[in-house]
Scaffold this motif. Structure first.
Motif, PDB file in Angstrom:
ATOM      1  N   ARG A  78     -80.739 -25.558 -48.857  1.00 25.06           N
ATOM      2  CA  ARG A  78     -79.275 -25.391 -48.329  1.00 25.06           C
ATOM      3  C   ARG A  78     -78.914 -24.009 -48.293  1.00 25.06           C
ATOM      4  O   ARG A  78     -77.981 -23.588 -47.258  1.00 25.06           O
ATOM      5  CB  ARG A  78     -78.510 -26.174 -49.173  1.00 25.06           C
ATOM      6  N   MET A  79     -79.428 -23.282 -49.151  1.00 31.91           N
ATOM      7  CA  MET A  79     -79.088 -21.766 -48.938  1.00 31.91           C
ATOM      8  C   MET A  79     -79.819 -20.936 -47.689  1.00 31.91           C
ATOM      9  O   MET A  79     -79.340 -20.121 -47.174  1.00 31.91           O
ATOM     10  CB  MET A  79     -79.722 -20.869 -50.082  1.00 31.91           C
ATOM     11  N   ILE A  80     -81.034 -21.676 -47.250  1.00 29.34           N
ATOM     12  CA  ILE A  80     -81.708 -21.054 -46.070  1.00 29.34           C
ATOM     13  C   ILE A  80     -80.752 -21.273 -44.843  1.00 29.34           C
ATOM     14  O   ILE A  80     -80.615 -20.300 -44.097  1.00 29.34           O
ATOM     15  CB  ILE A  80     -83.039 -21.612 -45.921  1.00 29.34           C
ATOM     16  N   LEU A  81     -80.267 -22.491 -45.034  1.00 31.76           N
ATOM     17  CA  LEU A  81     -79.406 -22.783 -43.771  1.00 31.76           C
ATOM     18  C   LEU A  81     -77.853 -22.482 -43.899  1.00 31.76           C
ATOM     19  O   LEU A  81     -77.081 -23.073 -43.238  1.00 31.76           O
ATOM     20  CB  LEU A  81     -79.616 -24.448 -43.593  1.00 31.76           C
ATOM     21  N   GLY A  82     -77.565 -21.771 -44.650  1.00 31.49           N
ATOM     22  CA  GLY A  82     -76.349 -21.237 -44.828  1.00 31.49           C
ATOM     23  C   GLY A  82     -75.330 -22.244 -45.340  1.00 31.49           C
ATOM     24  O   GLY A  82     -74.194 -21.972 -45.289  1.00 31.49           O
ATOM     25  N   LEU A  83     -75.534 -23.340 -45.680  1.00 30.82           N
ATOM     26  CA  LEU A  83     -74.930 -24.412 -46.210  1.00 30.82           C
ATOM     27  C   LEU A  83     -74.297 -24.123 -47.933  1.00 30.82           C
ATOM     28  O   LEU A  83     -73.335 -24.575 -48.525  1.00 30.82           O
ATOM     29  CB  LEU A  83     -75.453 -25.865 -46.176  1.00 30.82           C
ATOM     30  N   VAL A  84     -75.219 -23.330 -48.505  1.00 30.16           N
ATOM     31  CA  VAL A  84     -74.673 -22.928 -49.896  1.00 30.16           C
ATOM     32  C   VAL A  84     -74.814 -21.420 -50.037  1.00 30.16           C
ATOM     33  O   VAL A  84     -75.849 -20.863 -49.494  1.00 30.16           O
ATOM     34  CB  VAL A  84     -75.644 -23.531 -50.845  1.00 30.16           C
ATOM     35  N   THR A  85     -73.824 -20.852 -50.747  1.00 30.39           N
ATOM     36  CA  THR A  85     -74.164 -19.289 -50.769  1.00 30.39           C
ATOM     37  C   THR A  85     -74.761 -18.812 -52.099  1.00 30.39           C
ATOM     38  O   THR A  85     -74.259 -19.491 -53.227  1.00 30.39           O
ATOM     39  CB  THR A  85     -72.739 -18.734 -50.610  1.00 30.39           C
ATOM     40  N   PRO A  86     -75.889 -18.216 -52.194  1.00 30.95           N
ATOM     41  CA  PRO A  86     -76.313 -17.836 -53.261  1.00 30.95           C
ATOM     42  C   PRO A  86     -75.371 -16.770 -54.155  1.00 30.95           C
ATOM     43  O   PRO A  86     -74.740 -16.031 -53.540  1.00 30.95           O
ATOM     44  CB  PRO A  86     -77.550 -16.762 -52.885  1.00 30.95           C
ATOM     45  N   ASP A  87     -75.790 -16.743 -55.493  1.00 27.11           N
ATOM     46  CA  ASP A  87     -74.772 -15.971 -56.127  1.00 27.11           C
ATOM     47  C   ASP A  87     -75.402 -14.476 -56.405  1.00 27.11           C
ATOM     48  O   ASP A  87     -74.405 -13.756 -56.522  1.00 27.11           O
ATOM     49  CB  ASP A  87     -74.996 -16.358 -57.715  1.00 27.11           C
ATOM     50  N   SER A  88     -76.611 -14.407 -56.120  1.00 27.03           N
ATOM     51  CA  SER A  88     -77.326 -13.202 -55.710  1.00 27.03           C
ATOM     52  C   SER A  88     -78.485 -13.337 -54.919  1.00 27.03           C
ATOM     53  O   SER A  88     -79.205 -14.267 -54.727  1.00 27.03           O
ATOM     54  CB  SER A  88     -77.761 -12.563 -57.238  1.00 27.03           C
ATOM     55  N   GLY A  89     -79.010 -12.167 -54.543  1.00 28.41           N
ATOM     56  CA  GLY A  89     -79.956 -12.167 -53.822  1.00 28.41           C
ATOM     57  C   GLY A  89     -79.829 -12.253 -52.318  1.00 28.41           C
ATOM     58  O   GLY A  89     -78.780 -12.586 -51.820  1.00 28.41           O
ATOM     59  N   GLY A 147     -85.959 -15.218 -39.741  1.00 25.95           N
ATOM     60  CA  GLY A 147     -86.339 -14.427 -38.595  1.00 25.95           C
ATOM     61  C   GLY A 147     -85.673 -12.960 -38.762  1.00 25.95           C
ATOM     62  O   GLY A 147     -85.295 -12.356 -37.616  1.00 25.95           O
ATOM     63  N   GLY A 148     -85.442 -12.540 -40.107  1.00 28.29           N
ATOM     64  CA  GLY A 148     -84.818 -11.274 -40.427  1.00 28.29           C
ATOM     65  C   GLY A 148     -83.322 -11.379 -40.680  1.00 28.29           C
ATOM     66  O   GLY A 148     -82.815 -10.189 -40.765  1.00 28.29           O
ATOM     67  N   ARG A 149     -82.800 -12.420 -40.385  1.00 27.53           N
ATOM     68  CA  ARG A 149     -81.136 -12.396 -40.137  1.00 27.53           C
ATOM     69  C   ARG A 149     -80.676 -13.598 -40.882  1.00 27.53           C
ATOM     70  O   ARG A 149     -81.428 -14.593 -41.193  1.00 27.53           O
ATOM     71  CB  ARG A 149     -80.407 -12.382 -38.754  1.00 27.53           C
ATOM     72  N   PRO A 150     -79.566 -13.601 -41.631  1.00 32.46           N
ATOM     73  CA  PRO A 150     -78.972 -14.627 -42.362  1.00 32.46           C
ATOM     74  C   PRO A 150     -78.651 -15.632 -41.487  1.00 32.46           C
ATOM     75  O   PRO A 150     -78.270 -15.460 -40.132  1.00 32.46           O
ATOM     76  CB  PRO A 150     -77.542 -14.132 -42.943  1.00 32.46           C
ATOM     77  N   TYR A 151     -78.887 -16.835 -41.774  1.00 33.12           N
ATOM     78  CA  TYR A 151     -78.730 -18.070 -40.767  1.00 33.12           C
ATOM     79  C   TYR A 151     -77.521 -17.929 -40.106  1.00 33.12           C
ATOM     80  O   TYR A 151     -77.318 -18.369 -38.855  1.00 33.12           O
ATOM     81  CB  TYR A 151     -79.050 -19.329 -41.513  1.00 33.12           C
TER      82      TYR A 151
END
Length: 228
Positions: A47-58, A63-67
């Motif tokens: 879900r973090m990879i797909l931008g559905l959840v925002t990580p606390d850090s990191g 493809g080199g860009r946030p989803y």
């Protein structure tokens, strides 16, 4: 080729650390198995990879860009996290047409993906009458609309009968052979062992093992040793 990069990512929900300082990169043109017991952090990571959840850090990039910064994400990433996100009153064909139009994709692609997932004969049936296996196929068809170079699949064999599982295995293998990448999370180790080129095993939110799956090795033994 579209690949995933996760760098020192952590995510907590209240006092529960779902993901803890996780880092990895997926190899291009390969099927990568994303494994771990329930609660290991797999779904949160997807879900973090797909931008559905925002990580606390990191950071997490595709493809080199946030989803969220991808210009046309469906052309780069196809994802199946659950097979229930359909309007029950729509037919399979109507659902796919709606997604294609909303994403600015050619609606001619609808017939092509129905053929790819072997749902052509059910194209005009209402989704409310679909079995779980048929919903899985429709979810995969939706993910394939934009002809993405990367598929992210969470338990894609859930609900499929043995014939469907064999079909999925062949489809994913052919998809990777064409130069595309797959990240697949599954609990069906025997099936994963037949298709995976690379394996990542999580436990308690951390990456415990990562590497190619070599011929003759037992994925079940490796999994039990690392995460059992």
């Amino acid at each position: 080729m579209t690949t995933i990069s996760v760098e020192h990512v952590s995510k907590s929900f209240g006092k529960v650390a779902a993901v803890d300082d996780l880092s990895f990169e997926t190899p291009p043109g390969a099927i990568t198995a994303f494994l771990g017991p329930n609660g290991a952090g797999k779904t949160t990571t997807l879900r973090m990879i797909l931008g559905l959840v925002t990580p606390d850090s990191g950071s997490v990039t595709v493809g080199g860009r946030p989803y969220r910064d991808l210009d046309r994400p469906l052309r780069q990433v196809g994802a199946v996290l659950e097979a229930t996100a359909f309007h029950p009153g729509l037919s399979a064909e109507a659902h796919l047409r709606a997604v294609a139009i909303a994403a600015g994709l050619d609606v001619a692609r609808v017939g092509q993906v129905l053929d790819l997932v072997d749902l052509r004969e059910a194209a005009r049936r209402k989704v409310r009458g679909f079995s779980l296996g048929m919903r899985q196929r429709l979810a995969l068809a939706t993910a394939l609309l934009g002809e993405p170079g990367l598929l992210i699949l969470d338990e894609p064999a859930n609900g499929l009968d043995p014939t469907g599982i064999r079909w999925l295995r062949g489809f994913l293998r052919a998809y990777a052979v064409d130069g595309n990448s797959v990240l697949v999370s599954s609990h069906v180790l025997a099936e994963v062992e037949q298709i995976a080129d690379h394996v990542m095993i999580l436990a308690a939110g951390r990456l415990r093992w990562s590497g190619p799956l070599t011929a003759g090795s037992s994925l079940e033994e490796l999994y039990l040793e690392v995460a059992g």
